[in-house]
Design a protein around this motif. Sequence first.
Motif, PDB file in Angstrom:
ATOM      1  N   LYS A   6     -27.938   0.831  29.737  1.00 17.52           N
ATOM      2  CA  LYS A   6     -26.845  -0.119  29.555  1.00 17.52           C
ATOM      3  C   LYS A   6     -27.167  -1.094  28.429  1.00 17.52           C
ATOM      4  N   LYS A   7     -28.422  -1.556  28.377  1.00 19.41           N
ATOM      5  CA  LYS A   7     -28.857  -2.469  27.322  1.00 19.41           C
ATOM      6  C   LYS A   7     -28.800  -1.781  25.955  1.00 19.41           C
ATOM      7  N   ILE A  13     -23.149  -1.048  20.658  1.00 17.45           N
ATOM      8  CA  ILE A  13     -21.802  -1.602  20.484  1.00 17.45           C
ATOM      9  C   ILE A  13     -21.854  -2.834  19.589  1.00 17.45           C
ATOM     10  N   GLU A  14     -22.870  -3.678  19.762  1.00 17.56           N
ATOM     11  CA  GLU A  14     -23.020  -4.866  18.918  1.00 17.56           C
ATOM     12  C   GLU A  14     -23.196  -4.466  17.448  1.00 17.56           C
ATOM     13  N   CYS A  16     -22.208  -1.612  16.011  1.00 20.79           N
ATOM     14  CA  CYS A  16     -20.951  -1.033  15.521  1.00 20.79           C
ATOM     15  C   CYS A  16     -19.907  -2.112  15.243  1.00 20.79           C
ATOM     16  N   GLU A  17     -19.812  -3.082  16.144  1.00 15.33           N
ATOM     17  CA  GLU A  17     -18.851  -4.166  15.939  1.00 15.33           C
ATOM     18  C   GLU A  17     -19.193  -4.999  14.710  1.00 15.33           C
ATOM     19  N   TYR A  18     -20.476  -5.249  14.499  1.00 12.73           N
ATOM     20  CA  TYR A  18     -20.885  -6.037  13.333  1.00 12.73           C
ATOM     21  C   TYR A  18     -20.527  -5.311  12.042  1.00 12.73           C
ATOM     22  N   VAL A  19     -20.837  -4.025  11.989  1.00 16.35           N
ATOM     23  CA  VAL A  19     -20.547  -3.265  10.769  1.00 16.35           C
ATOM     24  C   VAL A  19     -19.044  -3.173  10.551  1.00 16.35           C
TER      25      VAL A  19
END
Length: 152
Positions: A6-7, A13-14, A16-19
Amino acid sequence: MRSTKKKDNESWIELCEYVKKEILEYDDNMKFPQYLALKLQGIKRGEHIANNNHEAKANYDDYTILCTFKLCKKKIVSYLHNNESKIHDEKHKINLIMKIIEPEINDVYLRLQRIEKAKTRAENIEVKNHSSNGAKYTKKTKETSDKMKKLF
């Protein structure tokens, strides 16, 4: 085991969202490019693009890649804005981004390793308390007489 996965998923996800939001400057209404996900998975393994048929050449975690993107953000964004007319499509843009990131990732990895070593060294340092030896306070000045007290 489940919490580790999960971590890992949260850090992915962090990244991917940043990019998506900071580098490509996409908003929430736009789809995350599948080609970018393959490139990011590939860079984690030290490859050009994700391919499970080949043996991994490296093993970078998502945090290392995220730190590399944060370190190179200004360079990437300014290059993309200055050469907007030369960029043909989304794949071309993603390839340019990865071309900027790849030479920097080893340096960032080494920096993060040095930080970890320094933290472990700092945690392992034993601090001795010298006050347990019974050090006593002694006054260096003498008591003043009543006549001297009246003057002050």
